[in-house]
Design an enzyme around this catalytic site. Sequence first.
Site, PDB file in Angstrom:
ATOM      1  N   ASN A   8       0.864  -1.179   0.000  1.00 34.84           N
ATOM      2  CA  ASN A   8       0.000   0.000   0.000  1.00 34.84           C
ATOM      3  C   ASN A   8       0.908   1.239   0.000  1.00 34.84           C
ATOM      4  OD1 ASN A   8      -1.778   2.049   0.539  1.00 34.84           O
ATOM      5  ND2 ASN A   8      -2.265   1.395   2.629  1.00 34.84           N
ATOM      6  N   TRP A   9       0.997   1.873  -1.162  1.00 34.31           N
ATOM      7  CA  TRP A   9       1.909   3.028  -1.281  1.00 34.31           C
ATOM      8  C   TRP A   9       1.321   4.310  -0.694  1.00 34.31           C
ATOM      9  CZ3 TRP A   9       4.720   2.969  -6.710  1.00 34.31           C
ATOM     10  CH2 TRP A   9       5.566   1.843  -6.756  1.00 34.31           C
ATOM     11  N   LYS A  10       0.076   4.249  -0.275  1.00 31.27           N
ATOM     12  CA  LYS A  10      -0.588   5.441   0.289  1.00 31.27           C
ATOM     13  C   LYS A  10      -0.418   6.630  -0.673  1.00 31.27           C
ATOM     14  CE  LYS A  10       0.146   3.322   4.689  1.00 31.27           C
ATOM     15  NZ  LYS A  10      -0.073   3.378   6.100  1.00 31.27           N
ATOM     16  N   HIS A  92      -9.619   1.242   4.640  1.00 30.84           N
ATOM     17  CA  HIS A  92      -8.361   1.393   5.397  1.00 30.84           C
ATOM     18  C   HIS A  92      -8.612   2.329   6.584  1.00 30.84           C
ATOM     19  CE1 HIS A  92      -4.262   2.455   6.431  1.00 30.84           C
ATOM     20  NE2 HIS A  92      -3.888   1.372   5.784  1.00 30.84           N
ATOM     21  N   GLU A 155      -5.962  -5.344  10.413  1.00 30.19           N
ATOM     22  CA  GLU A 155      -5.005  -4.252  10.618  1.00 30.19           C
ATOM     23  C   GLU A 155      -5.345  -3.471  11.888  1.00 30.19           C
ATOM     24  OE1 GLU A 155      -2.778  -3.031   6.849  1.00 30.19           O
ATOM     25  OE2 GLU A 155      -4.441  -1.683   7.137  1.00 30.19           O
ATOM     26  N   GLY A 161       1.779   2.019  10.941  1.00 28.04           N
ATOM     27  CA  GLY A 161       2.728   3.127  10.907  1.00 28.04           C
ATOM     28  C   GLY A 161       3.448   3.365  12.226  1.00 28.04           C
TER      29      GLY A 161
HETATM   30  P1  PGA Z   1       2.431   0.183   7.764  1.00 30.55           P
HETATM   31  O1  PGA Z   1       1.041   0.395   7.026  1.00 30.55           O
HETATM   32  O2  PGA Z   1       3.069  -1.042   7.163  1.00 30.55           O
HETATM   33  O3  PGA Z   1       3.195   1.426   7.468  1.00 30.55           O
HETATM   34  O4  PGA Z   1       2.156  -0.001   9.195  1.00 30.55           O
HETATM   35  C1  PGA Z   1       0.174  -0.668   6.798  1.00 30.55           C
HETATM   36  C2  PGA Z   1      -1.045  -0.155   6.104  1.00 30.55           C
HETATM   37  O5  PGA Z   1      -1.292   1.053   6.154  1.00 30.55           O
HETATM   38  O6  PGA Z   1      -1.786  -0.923   5.497  1.00 30.55           O
END
Ligand code: PGA
Length: 235
Positions: A8-10, A92, A155, A161
């Site tokens: 997930n590149w956001k 998400h 999640e 994060g």
């Molecule tokens: P992260 O993010 O690996 O930076 O914790 C996971 C996500 O947002 O799906």
Amino acid sequence: MRKKIIFNWKMCGDEQYVSLIQNKFLEMSAPLSNYDFIICPSFTLLHHFKELPHSISLGAQNCSPESSGAYTGEISASMLAKTNCHYCIIGHSERRKYFLEKESDILRKMDQLINNNIIPIVCIGKFFEDNNYIKSIISNFLGSYAASELILAYEPTAAIGSGISDSLYSIEDNLAQIKDIIQGKISNNKKLSLIYGGSVNENNIKDILNICDGVLIGKASIEMDLFSGILNKLI
Ligand code: PGA
């Protein structure tokens, strides 16, 4: 089942990063051929991916709950279906937190994706908090004739994060509760993958993959050295 590694590149990445990642995968495609990779970049980067090895697919990070109409700024599932993307992340926790997405909207997005042959990657939180929501997602999936595949990504918000992933015990426990709901209900023509996301990195990826069907990776997929570290661990 082949393990799924989803990136997930956001709201990060650019054309240069796309070509770096593409080259990396072309270089390492043989040793990595036992996994299914799904890269979810921003909408505008999707068409920059060319010549991807067979084991790599593309996904989006969101879609509209509506099918079409006067919804400025939205992208419908049918529009996504006309691009090179076969998956889409929905629900998400960042979208729930910053864009106030409601569970009812996420379920409608799921329907839109299913009707357009895009496989939903639905994010959920801890079982005891999201119990009814998780049950609704599963019954949507089981009850829909058109839905052949679903990826459920456990999640926990605290792990996203933060640099601290959920414990292996908690991941197993949460996924086990989901497995209890679906036990005996899933038919041969439906495929459900239960994956984990939240601070997955090169140090914990192997242990996490041992207890679930795949991982959803944010930060460690956006920085080249962290990304390479992950791929090297998978060889
Ligand atoms: P992260 O993010 O690996 O930076 O914790 C996971 C996500 O947002 O799906």
